[in-house]
Write a protein that holds these residues in place. Structure first.
Motif, short mmCIF file in Angstrom:
data_model
loop_
_atom_site.label_atom_id
_atom_site.label_comp_id
_atom_site.label_asym_id
_atom_site.label_seq_id
_atom_site.Cartn_x
_atom_site.Cartn_y
_atom_site.Cartn_z
N SER A 102 39.66 39.03 26.80
CA SER A 102 40.75 38.75 25.75
C SER A 102 41.87 37.60 26.11
CB SER A 102 41.21 39.74 25.21
OG SER A 102 42.26 40.53 26.07
N PHE A 103 41.96 37.39 27.37
CA PHE A 103 42.83 36.51 27.85
C PHE A 103 42.20 35.11 28.40
CE2 PHE A 103 45.33 40.26 28.09
CZ PHE A 103 46.76 39.83 27.64
N GLY A 104 41.06 35.12 28.16
CA GLY A 104 40.21 33.89 28.56
C GLY A 104 39.50 33.95 30.11
N CYS A 105 39.89 35.17 30.73
CA CYS A 105 39.46 35.28 32.06
C CYS A 105 38.39 36.08 32.24
CB CYS A 105 40.78 36.04 32.85
SG CYS A 105 42.33 35.06 32.78
N ARG A 106 37.66 36.13 33.33
CA ARG A 106 36.59 36.71 33.72
C ARG A 106 36.85 37.68 35.23
NH1 ARG A 106 32.71 33.13 34.96
NH2 ARG A 106 32.15 34.10 37.08
N LEU A 107 36.74 39.16 34.92
CA LEU A 107 36.86 39.85 36.03
C LEU A 107 35.54 40.17 36.47
CD1 LEU A 107 38.48 41.84 37.42
CD2 LEU A 107 37.68 43.80 35.77
N GLU A 108 35.55 39.97 38.03
CA GLU A 108 34.52 40.26 38.83
C GLU A 108 34.85 41.15 39.95
OE1 GLU A 108 33.09 36.46 40.24
OE2 GLU A 108 32.32 35.95 38.60
N ILE A 109 33.73 41.90 40.43
CA ILE A 109 33.83 43.05 41.41
C ILE A 109 32.77 42.88 42.22
CG2 ILE A 109 33.15 44.88 40.08
CD1 ILE A 109 35.03 46.62 41.67
N GLY A 141 45.35 47.64 37.69
CA GLY A 141 46.42 47.98 36.93
C GLY A 141 47.28 46.61 37.40
N PRO A 142 47.86 46.39 38.52
CA PRO A 142 48.88 45.33 38.61
C PRO A 142 48.23 43.87 38.13
CG PRO A 142 48.43 46.73 40.62
CD PRO A 142 47.46 47.15 39.44
N LEU A 143 46.90 43.65 38.26
CA LEU A 143 46.20 42.40 38.02
C LEU A 143 46.34 42.55 36.22
CD1 LEU A 143 43.03 42.77 40.18
CD2 LEU A 143 45.35 41.61 40.71
N GLU A 144 46.35 43.38 35.71
CA GLU A 144 46.36 43.02 34.17
C GLU A 144 47.79 43.01 33.67
OE1 GLU A 144 42.98 46.64 32.98
OE2 GLU A 144 44.99 47.25 33.05
N PHE A 145 48.77 42.96 34.45
CA PHE A 145 50.27 42.62 34.02
C PHE A 145 50.24 41.23 33.76
CE2 PHE A 145 54.53 41.34 34.67
CZ PHE A 145 55.19 42.05 33.93
N ASP A 146 49.70 40.25 34.41
CA ASP A 146 49.53 38.75 34.08
C ASP A 146 48.19 38.51 34.65
OD1 ASP A 146 49.81 36.04 33.53
OD2 ASP A 146 51.59 36.00 34.92
N PRO A 147 47.18 38.54 33.64
CA PRO A 147 45.95 37.94 34.06
C PRO A 147 45.72 36.48 34.48
CG PRO A 147 45.76 39.34 31.97
CD PRO A 147 47.09 39.06 32.32
N HIS A 148 46.40 35.65 33.84
CA HIS A 148 46.32 34.16 34.20
C HIS A 148 46.87 34.13 35.70
CE1 HIS A 148 44.90 32.93 30.43
NE2 HIS A 148 45.77 33.76 29.88
#
Length: 163
Positions: A102-109, A141-148
């Motif tokens: 939703s922020f235009g980022c892609r989460l990979e693990i 959690g800490p990454l979600e605070f500022d996704p960019h």
């Protein structure tokens, strides 16, 4: 069995081995890998739990009568936890991926990081799949605070094992 009914296992085991049903549980002869025979008590709560045990534990007859059956659950294996984490449509991983998207980022693990999360969750057997959410929340959690800010130049937030 542990979890919501902490202590129930111990009270039923006591009933069968030392309490009013003492002697009901018979020793079984087991042969070790090196060929030595020994006797042991093989106790399974599933085999010995009675409705009276639940009443003595504190479950009221009115509450218990609302259920058709009492079901005992086993702890989830690491394999089952991995399947829930990686493939579940409502898993914490899928929810976090949707959030970052939703922020235009892609989460990979990475696979190694996913295995570590599952391993940490499996060390909390009473929590089952809820442990996955708790362990993953500590990481993401800490990454979600500022996704960019968490994303690299290509918009990818990558979770990997620390080097």
């Amino acid at each position: 069995m542990r979890g919501a009914f902490e202590g129930l296992y111990d009270s039923v085991y006591y009933r069968v081995t030392a309490g009013k049903d003492q002697g009901a549980l018979k020793p079984v002869t087991v042969v070790d890998e090196d060929g030595r025979a020994r006797e042991e008590l093989q106790f399974s709560l599933r085999d010995w739990l009675k409705t009276e045990d639940l009443f003595e534990y504190g479950v009221s007859p009115q509450f218990l009568s609302r259920f058709d059956a009492v079901v005992l659950l086993e702890s989830l294996s690491e394999e089952a936890l991995m399947k829930i984490f990686a493939e579940g449509s409502e898993s914490g991983l899928r929810q976090a991926q949707a959030y970052f998207s939703s922020f235009g980022c892609r989460l990979e693990i990475t696979q190694d990081a996913a295995r570590r999360i599952v391993l940490e969750a499996s060390r909390q057997p009473r929590l089952g799949a809820r442990a996955l959410k708790e362990v993953f929340r500590r990481i993401v959690g800490p990454l979600e605070f500022d996704p960019h800010a968490a994303a690299g130049p290509n918009g990818v937030v990558r979770i990997d094992l620390e080097g």
